[in-house]
Structures are given as C-alpha cells and as structure tokens.
Motif scaffolding. Sequence first.
Motif, mmCIF file in Angstrom:
data_model
loop_
_atom_site.group_PDB
_atom_site.id
_atom_site.type_symbol
_atom_site.label_atom_id
_atom_site.label_comp_id
_atom_site.label_asym_id
_atom_site.label_seq_id
_atom_site.Cartn_x
_atom_site.Cartn_y
_atom_site.Cartn_z
ATOM 1 N N PHE A 7 13.994 -47.579 18.498
ATOM 2 C CA PHE A 7 13.175 -48.730 18.122
ATOM 3 C C PHE A 7 14.101 -49.909 17.886
ATOM 4 O O PHE A 7 14.637 -50.091 16.795
ATOM 5 C CB PHE A 7 12.358 -48.401 16.865
ATOM 6 C CG PHE A 7 11.399 -49.476 16.479
ATOM 7 C CD1 PHE A 7 10.304 -49.776 17.262
ATOM 8 C CD2 PHE A 7 11.600 -50.214 15.322
ATOM 9 C CE1 PHE A 7 9.420 -50.768 16.909
ATOM 10 C CE2 PHE A 7 10.732 -51.207 14.952
ATOM 11 C CZ PHE A 7 9.634 -51.493 15.751
ATOM 12 N N PHE A 8 14.333 -50.716 18.920
ATOM 13 C CA PHE A 8 15.221 -51.867 18.881
ATOM 14 C C PHE A 8 16.615 -51.487 18.373
ATOM 15 O O PHE A 8 17.196 -52.167 17.535
ATOM 16 C CB PHE A 8 14.642 -52.992 18.023
ATOM 17 C CG PHE A 8 13.369 -53.562 18.567
ATOM 18 C CD1 PHE A 8 13.361 -54.298 19.736
ATOM 19 C CD2 PHE A 8 12.169 -53.345 17.911
ATOM 20 C CE1 PHE A 8 12.191 -54.817 20.246
ATOM 21 C CE2 PHE A 8 10.987 -53.871 18.407
ATOM 22 C CZ PHE A 8 11.003 -54.602 19.575
ATOM 23 N N GLY A 9 17.142 -50.399 18.877
ATOM 24 C CA GLY A 9 18.487 -49.977 18.519
ATOM 25 C C GLY A 9 18.564 -49.087 17.299
ATOM 26 O O GLY A 9 19.641 -48.612 16.952
ATOM 27 N N VAL A 10 17.440 -48.848 16.633
ATOM 28 C CA VAL A 10 17.421 -47.972 15.458
ATOM 29 C C VAL A 10 16.754 -46.673 15.871
ATOM 30 O O VAL A 10 15.618 -46.662 16.345
ATOM 31 C CB VAL A 10 16.645 -48.621 14.290
ATOM 32 C CG1 VAL A 10 16.568 -47.676 13.118
ATOM 33 C CG2 VAL A 10 17.283 -49.921 13.889
ATOM 34 N N PHE A 11 17.481 -45.582 15.740
ATOM 35 C CA PHE A 11 16.918 -44.290 16.087
ATOM 36 C C PHE A 11 16.056 -43.777 14.934
ATOM 37 O O PHE A 11 16.494 -43.741 13.785
ATOM 38 C CB PHE A 11 18.026 -43.284 16.397
ATOM 39 C CG PHE A 11 18.716 -43.574 17.699
ATOM 40 C CD1 PHE A 11 18.077 -43.325 18.900
ATOM 41 C CD2 PHE A 11 19.993 -44.099 17.725
ATOM 42 C CE1 PHE A 11 18.689 -43.590 20.101
ATOM 43 C CE2 PHE A 11 20.620 -44.374 18.913
ATOM 44 C CZ PHE A 11 19.972 -44.123 20.114
ATOM 45 N N MET A 12 14.833 -43.404 15.265
ATOM 46 C CA MET A 12 13.889 -42.935 14.256
ATOM 47 C C MET A 12 13.519 -41.492 14.557
ATOM 48 O O MET A 12 13.351 -41.107 15.719
ATOM 49 C CB MET A 12 12.636 -43.807 14.264
ATOM 50 C CG MET A 12 12.905 -45.256 13.962
ATOM 51 S SD MET A 12 11.476 -46.278 14.136
ATOM 52 C CE MET A 12 10.496 -45.717 12.781
ATOM 53 N N ALA A 13 13.355 -40.708 13.514
ATOM 54 C CA ALA A 13 12.945 -39.325 13.675
ATOM 55 C C ALA A 13 11.501 -39.278 14.181
ATOM 56 O O ALA A 13 10.696 -40.165 13.886
ATOM 57 C CB ALA A 13 13.052 -38.588 12.349
ATOM 58 N N PRO A 14 11.144 -38.253 14.940
ATOM 59 C CA PRO A 14 9.775 -38.163 15.467
ATOM 60 C C PRO A 14 8.708 -38.097 14.379
ATOM 61 O O PRO A 14 7.596 -38.570 14.593
ATOM 62 C CB PRO A 14 9.786 -36.881 16.294
ATOM 63 C CG PRO A 14 11.196 -36.559 16.532
ATOM 64 C CD PRO A 14 11.985 -37.190 15.447
ATOM 65 N N ILE A 15 9.028 -37.570 13.214
ATOM 66 C CA ILE A 15 8.043 -37.461 12.144
ATOM 67 C C ILE A 15 7.592 -38.845 11.676
ATOM 68 O O ILE A 15 6.433 -39.022 11.295
ATOM 69 C CB ILE A 15 8.588 -36.619 10.964
ATOM 70 C CG1 ILE A 15 7.507 -36.332 9.935
ATOM 71 C CG2 ILE A 15 9.755 -37.298 10.310
ATOM 72 C CD1 ILE A 15 6.513 -35.329 10.367
ATOM 73 N N VAL A 16 8.461 -39.832 11.754
ATOM 74 C CA VAL A 16 8.096 -41.196 11.355
ATOM 75 C C VAL A 16 7.054 -41.759 12.314
ATOM 76 O O VAL A 16 6.063 -42.358 11.895
ATOM 77 C CB VAL A 16 9.351 -42.092 11.305
ATOM 78 C CG1 VAL A 16 8.981 -43.530 11.040
ATOM 79 C CG2 VAL A 16 10.333 -41.584 10.278
ATOM 80 N N VAL A 17 7.269 -41.550 13.596
ATOM 81 C CA VAL A 17 6.332 -42.049 14.602
ATOM 82 C C VAL A 17 4.991 -41.339 14.462
ATOM 83 O O VAL A 17 3.932 -41.972 14.534
ATOM 84 C CB VAL A 17 6.919 -41.872 16.016
ATOM 85 C CG1 VAL A 17 5.935 -42.324 17.067
ATOM 86 C CG2 VAL A 17 8.226 -42.638 16.132
ATOM 87 N N TYR A 18 5.024 -40.032 14.258
ATOM 88 C CA TYR A 18 3.777 -39.286 14.073
ATOM 89 C C TYR A 18 3.053 -39.717 12.800
ATOM 90 O O TYR A 18 1.823 -39.794 12.772
ATOM 91 C CB TYR A 18 4.044 -37.785 14.032
ATOM 92 C CG TYR A 18 4.419 -37.203 15.363
ATOM 93 C CD1 TYR A 18 3.657 -37.445 16.493
ATOM 94 C CD2 TYR A 18 5.549 -36.403 15.498
ATOM 95 C CE1 TYR A 18 3.988 -36.912 17.715
ATOM 96 C CE2 TYR A 18 5.892 -35.855 16.719
ATOM 97 C CZ TYR A 18 5.109 -36.117 17.826
ATOM 98 O OH TYR A 18 5.445 -35.595 19.033
ATOM 99 N N ALA A 19 3.807 -39.984 11.731
ATOM 100 C CA ALA A 19 3.182 -40.403 10.473
ATOM 101 C C ALA A 19 2.501 -41.758 10.632
ATOM 102 O O ALA A 19 1.404 -41.969 10.096
ATOM 103 C CB ALA A 19 4.233 -40.461 9.366
ATOM 104 N N ILE A 20 3.118 -42.653 11.371
ATOM 105 C CA ILE A 20 2.499 -43.958 11.603
ATOM 106 C C ILE A 20 1.284 -43.824 12.511
ATOM 107 O O ILE A 20 0.264 -44.487 12.307
ATOM 108 C CB ILE A 20 3.539 -44.938 12.181
ATOM 109 C CG1 ILE A 20 4.601 -45.231 11.135
ATOM 110 C CG2 ILE A 20 2.891 -46.220 12.659
ATOM 111 C CD1 ILE A 20 5.801 -45.994 11.645
ATOM 112 N N ALA A 21 1.366 -42.935 13.509
ATOM 113 C CA ALA A 21 0.231 -42.736 14.422
ATOM 114 C C ALA A 21 -0.936 -42.033 13.732
ATOM 115 O O ALA A 21 -2.089 -42.217 14.128
ATOM 116 C CB ALA A 21 0.678 -41.923 15.630
#
Length: 64
Positions: A7-21
């Motif tokens: 995400f714009f050069g910041v690596f995010m764990a998949p759980i963060v993306v799932y939590a937002i979704a």
Amino acid sequence: MLTEFNFFGVFMAPIVVYAIAALPVTMLIRFLLWWSGIMKWFWHLALFEVALYTCVLCLLILYV
C-alpha cells in the motif's frame, strides 16, 4: 497463499485488509437486521455486533 499487500510502499498484513473489508459487509448486515426488526430479539446489542463482525471477518479469511 496469503501474502503482504503493498500500500504505497508500506507492506500490510492480509488480516488488516480483511478487517477493513469486513466493516462494510458487517454494516450492510446490521442495516438489514435493523430494517427487518430482528435486532430487537438480541439482549446485548454491542456483544452481538462484535460477534457478527468476528464471524464476517472469519468467513472472509476462510473463503476469499
């Protein structure tokens, strides 16, 4: 396989993306439950909403 999201050069764990979704999905289900009157059946609404969010998050992780 679960990998990190860039995400714009910041690596995010998949759980963060799932939590937002899971948030809009949970809000949609809450709206439908309020509209149909089913939410009146639950004694502790905050506890039910947390459990609903947790269930949606787990289902997203398992099936997406």
